[in-house]
Design an enzyme around this catalytic site. Structure first.
Site, PDB file in Angstrom:
ATOM      1  N   GLY A 119      -0.672   3.430  -7.403  1.00 55.65           N
ATOM      2  CA  GLY A 119       0.651   2.930  -7.736  1.00 55.65           C
ATOM      3  C   GLY A 119       0.953   1.624  -7.025  1.00 55.65           C
ATOM      4  O   GLY A 119       2.038   1.446  -6.481  1.00 55.65           O
ATOM      5  N   HIS A 120      -0.023   0.718  -7.033  1.00 56.45           N
ATOM      6  CA  HIS A 120       0.151  -0.565  -6.366  1.00 56.45           C
ATOM      7  C   HIS A 120      -0.895  -1.572  -6.853  1.00 56.45           C
ATOM      8  O   HIS A 120      -1.787  -1.227  -7.608  1.00 56.45           O
ATOM      9  CB  HIS A 120       0.033  -0.402  -4.841  1.00 56.45           C
ATOM     10  CG  HIS A 120      -1.293   0.132  -4.402  1.00 56.45           C
ATOM     11  ND1 HIS A 120      -1.509   1.476  -4.224  1.00 56.45           N
ATOM     12  CD2 HIS A 120      -2.464  -0.487  -4.131  1.00 56.45           C
ATOM     13  CE1 HIS A 120      -2.766   1.658  -3.850  1.00 56.45           C
ATOM     14  NE2 HIS A 120      -3.366   0.488  -3.792  1.00 56.45           N
ATOM     15  N   ARG A 121      -0.722  -2.788  -6.404  1.00 55.07           N
ATOM     16  CA  ARG A 121      -1.731  -3.843  -6.544  1.00 55.07           C
ATOM     17  C   ARG A 121      -1.814  -4.524  -5.196  1.00 55.07           C
ATOM     18  O   ARG A 121      -1.189  -4.085  -4.236  1.00 55.07           O
ATOM     19  CB  ARG A 121      -1.384  -4.817  -7.672  1.00 55.07           C
ATOM     20  CG  ARG A 121      -0.062  -5.535  -7.519  1.00 55.07           C
ATOM     21  CD  ARG A 121       0.266  -6.310  -8.798  1.00 55.07           C
ATOM     22  NE  ARG A 121       1.632  -6.797  -8.779  1.00 55.07           N
ATOM     23  CZ  ARG A 121       1.976  -8.067  -8.595  1.00 55.07           C
ATOM     24  NH1 ARG A 121       1.049  -8.992  -8.428  1.00 55.07           N
ATOM     25  NH2 ARG A 121       3.241  -8.419  -8.587  1.00 55.07           N
TER      26      ARG A 121
END
Length: 128
Positions: free
Chosen positions: A44-46
């Site tokens: 749930g990220h970059r």
């Protein structure tokens, strides 16, 4: 955008040997693995800087990617598949099998400021 590569595998009557050599476009600074996952979603990220190479060395899982222009999902179900995840790829992992072990090779050491948790604004996040 994330891309899938096949890792060189040697197979004979004794079993399989998969090699990770000269296929990831970075020096490996960190290795971690995820296992024992219930029905939760991970990731749930970059990132600002980190490039990652994800390999499900046992079982299977799905990795969703969105680079702000395109989105796609990749099924990792074989230890000879490697998903290269670019820093701009907002990603999440889900649908882990009970026996899944997802190993990730990273180009950078852990740094909390490298993480961007907000999805791209032009997309409403959903699993594909």
């Amino acid at each position: 955008m994330a891309s899938l590569i096949n890792l060189k595998t040697f197979t004979d009557s004794r079993g399989n040997l998969t090699v990770i050599e000269k296929v990831v476009p970075f020096d490996i600074k960190r290795i971690f693995y995820i296992y024992g996952v219930d029905n939760s979603e991970r990731g749930g990220h970059r990132h600002h800087e980190t490039i990652q190479a994800a390999i499900c060395i046992r079982g299977h899982c799905i990795i969703y990617n969105n680079n702000g222009k395109d989105e796609s999902s990749f099924i990792l179900d074989s230890p000879d598949k490697c998903l290269l995840i670019q820093p701009e790829d907002w990603h999440s992992m889900h649908s882990f099998s009970d026996d899944a072990i997802l190993m990730v090779l990273a180009s950078e050491y852990f740094e909390s400021n490298d993480y961007i948790y907000t999805p791209y604004p032009q997309y409403e996040y959903h699993r594909v």
